[in-house]
Write a protein that holds these residues in place. Structure first.
Motif, PDB file in Angstrom:
ATOM      1  N   ALA A 149       0.832  -1.217   0.000  1.00 35.51           N
ATOM      2  CA  ALA A 149       0.000   0.000   0.000  1.00 35.51           C
ATOM      3  C   ALA A 149       0.859   1.256   0.000  1.00 35.51           C
ATOM      4  N   GLU A 150       1.992   1.200   0.690  1.00 32.99           N
ATOM      5  CA  GLU A 150       2.887   2.361   0.740  1.00 32.99           C
ATOM      6  C   GLU A 150       3.573   2.575  -0.610  1.00 32.99           C
ATOM      7  N   ILE A 151       3.982   1.477  -1.243  1.00 35.08           N
ATOM      8  CA  ILE A 151       4.611   1.603  -2.558  1.00 35.08           C
ATOM      9  C   ILE A 151       3.583   2.077  -3.583  1.00 35.08           C
ATOM     10  N   GLN A 152       2.326   1.642  -3.433  1.00 35.54           N
ATOM     11  CA  GLN A 152       1.274   2.125  -4.338  1.00 35.54           C
ATOM     12  C   GLN A 152       1.144   3.644  -4.243  1.00 35.54           C
ATOM     13  N   VAL A 153       1.233   4.189  -3.030  1.00 31.51           N
ATOM     14  CA  VAL A 153       1.170   5.646  -2.858  1.00 31.51           C
ATOM     15  C   VAL A 153       2.303   6.316  -3.624  1.00 31.51           C
TER      16      VAL A 153
END
Length: 775
Positions: free
Chosen positions: A356-360
């Motif tokens: 989820a953090e890499i998606q951001v």
């Protein structure tokens, strides 16, 4: 310039008031974090190195033995060879503590002796390759020798769970064949390609070579085989790959495709977040040596040496020869999107960022609408063009300032990510979409892949993914292992119903940093244009077709009681003969990773037996029984050739090394010139599938990759990659050059379909005849 200023972590100056010190706490904290992570990794590696060093033993067995010796010593029981008393003599005292230490020294001596004996015994056992030639058909008997070998190998290697490099010290060296054996195999392999007159000529050249300079060349190879870990691999890497001056794109790099029957999400940033995260988890398994090695038949280990350079690796261009540079660690990846490059930090607060953090982070890049700098959009074309040209540009234009810093950032990255601004993927209602998918992964636009990197992850706007991999650092099975891990693990992680990743981003991850370039120099822009034009000419000449064959697959081929790989190779022989009207020198890659630092060997599928079957298939007067019998004989011959190649009894790597030695010694050989002047007009390779036990096709029957492919090797030939995906699906990737008037990938794909149909009908008719005879 804001990014450049913020990158300054520490500075000082001397003023009238004394020292003036400035520092950026956040950047210094990142440096501290990186150091802590590096030391943690070193400690884990050290622990695992100890584990590997004593494998197949275990440290716990030392503790047990020490305890037993202490109990025996103080219980008055004699220790073998009086080891405890002998150890006590060299110690400064005879107190209880020193006696316990003496027991430790005795236990260590006994334990290491057993460990080294087990390691040497395992190495001797792994030299044996007779098990490969045992029949695997149902009901076939296994020899007592092989049964005993299996039992001992399983005892030695099965009681302690191995890590990635546990078997490296036990793997045997690649054996050096005799010149006589290689000449014999070579002449048999070229017989179907030559008429009587030419065969007699080549036979004479081979005999002269064997009796003259081959004796001297072989002596040098014997010395090299004794001295080096592998007498082939270093020369193969240098002369076949690194010294090549032609473009990597199409000529060397290969591609791999997604599991096309699955659509986990259509959100580009979400798919990128998960796949990037899983790739980095795989890197962590390699760094900590916690990845289980690939084991044939669950007991014979394959060399894991190639995994070391999967990540943080780049092929650096040189004027005469390139070099592979591998960095020990990297906390970032680089991302290309719409002509711009970004540095993305993937570790924060001592941990790997979650999907989820890499998606951001990825979404921030997608939302960035800043234009590329002058020349930036086509910058990667330099990696797609001629190597000497790129080397000259790199040495003169990337040796200082922003260019040097940004180039170093790309080359040091764990891998490169390409967020493509176009839609591609598989549409079952549009079969040509698969061809376009493969072309985009093979070469893209010629300027949107950093072809020097070990691999590029490529994401379409609709969430499909694939990779483009440089070939020098390793062979396809290593990337195949990574890809199996990613595809299967992605199913376990999953996505939300809306297509986004799971997890809540509590703290904003590090913001992507736009890389800065100074590419306004006129000579540099002209240099980029030169490489771009070379790349465009090359990619426009590629004729790629991908066939998804679903009439039958592994199940039917096994019912014919032949090896599926041999089955496909005979299909390709028949297809080529029908397409070209002749036989040709055919290349099939097999692995030699049962030996230390092994890479590949060549199987020559065009044999006397295969050509006899092909001619029978084209003869309307040949009976069904004759065709089937010739088919099975050809499959048996192919299987034997494949086994010989895997067992170190191949032809081409030995001839290659003899040729290299002859060049060093400046000795001319008409025979070797004959060997290496003949082009491989049909270059084939099977994409590995199911290397690990992760993929459960019964649970997820659609979790199969379409495999991957590569460009044609010869100007007037075909490159064919295939993957036997499941019981009823086979993928063929066929490439050729549009500029060649006698080749056509579309025609060849049609010939493959016809050949597959004809062989199926052949066996259906044969089974009817057999059943009729029985009744």
């Amino acid at each position: 310039m804001a990014e450049a200023h913020s990158a300054v972590a520490f500075s000082f100056a001397i003023t009238h008031d004394g020292w003036d010190v400035n520092f950026d706490r956040e950047v210094l904290y990142l440096v501290w974090e990186s150091g802590v992570r590096s030391w943690k990794k070193r400690l884990v590696r050290f622990r695992n190195s100890v584990h590997n060093g004593v494998y197949p033993g275990h440290l716990q067995s030392l503790y047990v033995l020490w305890t037993l010796l202490v109990a025996a010593h103080f219980g008055g029981i004699n220790i073998p060879f009086n080891l405890v008393n002998k150890a006590s003599i060299i110690l400064p005292g005879d107190s209880t503590m020193w006696q316990i230490i003496a027991c430790l020294l005795a236990a260590l001596t006994m334990w290491l002796s057993v460990i080294f004996f087990m390691r040497y015994l395992l190495k001797l056992l792994l030299i044996y390759k007779g098990w490969m030639y045992e029949s695997r058909s149902p009901g076939a008997k296994i020899s007592r020798k092989t049964l005993l070998w299996i039992a001992v190998v399983k005892v030695l290697s099965g009681w302690n769970k191995p890590k990635l490099y546990s078997f490296q010290g036990s793997l045997p060296r690649l054996p050096l064949p005799s010149v006589r054996d290689t000449m014999k195999r070579y002449l048999i392999s070229v017989r179907p390609l030559l008429d009587d007159e030419n065969f007699q000529r080549v036979e004479k050249l081979a005999k002269e070579f064997q009796e003259t300079i081959a004796v001297k060349l072989q002596r040098y190879l014997i010395l090299k085989s004794w001295w080096s870990s592998n007498y082939v691999s270093d020369w193969w890497e240098e002369y076949v790959y690194l010294r090549g001056r032609s473009p990597l794109m199409v000529n060397s790099n290969f591609y791999g495709i997604d599991a096309i029957l699955l659509r986990p999400t259509k959100i580009q940033a979400a798919r990128a977040g998960v796949v990037i995260h899983l790739c980095l988890k795989f890197r962590r398994l390699i760094d900590r040596q916690e990845l289980e090695p690939i084991m044939l038949q669950g007991m014979v280990p394959l060399c894991s040496w190639q995994y070391e350079r999967l990540f943080n690796t780049v092929r650096v261009p040189g004027i005469e020869t390139d070099k592979i540079v591998h960095y020990e660690d990297s906390s970032h990846i680089t991302v290309y999107h719409k002509g711009r490059y970004f540095k993305v930090i993937v570790y924060s607060r001592g941990r790997l960022l979650q999907p989820a953090e890499i998606q951001v982070q990825i979404q921030q890049i997608l939302d960035d609408d800043s234009p590329p700098a002058v020349g930036e959009e086509r910058l990667a074309a330099l990696t797609a063009g001629e190597r000497t040209h790129w080397a000259h540009i790199r040495q003169t234009m990337f040796n200082r300032g922003h260019n040097r810093t940004s180039l170093h950032c790309i080359e040091r990255a764990a891998f490169n990510v390409c967020l493509d601004d176009q839609e591609y993927g598989y549409d079952e209602n549009d079969p040509p979409s698969l061809d376009r998918y493969g072309r985009i992964l093979l070469h893209g636009k010629g300027h949107d892949r950093w072809f020097d990197k070990s691999f590029n992850l490529c994401f379409s706007k609709t969430g499909f993914v694939g990779f483009n991999s440089e070939h020098t650092w390793a062979d396809a099975p290593v990337m195949g292992h990574l890809w199996e891990y990613v595809i299967w693990s992605e199913l376990e992680i999953g996505y939300k119903p809306d297509g986004n990743t799971f997890g809540v981003v509590e703290t904003p991850p590090p913001t992507p940093i736009r890389l800065q370039w100074d590419l306004s120099n006129e000579d540099l822009l002209k240099g980029i244009d030169v490489s771009y034009n070379v790349a465009q000419k090359l990619l426009n000449d590629v004729d790629l077709r991908i066939l998804m064959y679903t009439k039958y697959g592994k199940g039917f081929m096994k019912s014919c009681r032949v090896s599926p790989d041999a089955f496909i190779q005979l299909i390709l022989q028949l297809s080529y003969y029908r397409d070209a009207g002749r036989f040709c020198l055919t290349y099939e890659a097999s692995m030699t990773r049962m030996f230390r630092e092994g890479r590949t060997e060549t199987v020559r599928p065009c044999t006397i037996e295969s050509s006899a079957w092909v001619k029978a298939m084209c003869d309307p007067n040949a009976s069904i029984e004759t065709k089937v019998n010739l088919f099975r004989k050809a499959c048996q011959r192919h299987q034997l050739g494949y086994q010989d190649a895997m067992a170190g009894r191949g032809i081409d790597r030995h001839l290659f090394c003899l040729y290299v030695v002859s060049k060093y010694l400046e000795l001319e050989s008409p025979f070797l010139q004959e060997v290496f002047n003949e082009p491989w007009r049909l270059s084939t390779s099977q994409t590995p599938h199911g290397q690990t036990s992760m993929l459960d096709l019964k649970k997820n029957p659609n979790c199969v990759s379409a495999g991957g492919g590569f460009g044609p090797v010869a100007d007037d030939g075909y490159g064919v990659s295939y993957i036997i995906a499941r019981e009823d699906t086979i993928f063929f990737h066929v490439s050729s050059k549009r500029s060649c008037p006698i080749t056509s990938s579309s025609n060849f794909v049609q010939q493959i379909e016809n050949s597959m149909k004809d062989v199926q009908e052949l066996f259906i008719e044969y089974n009817k005849l057999q059943n009729g005879a029985k009744s």
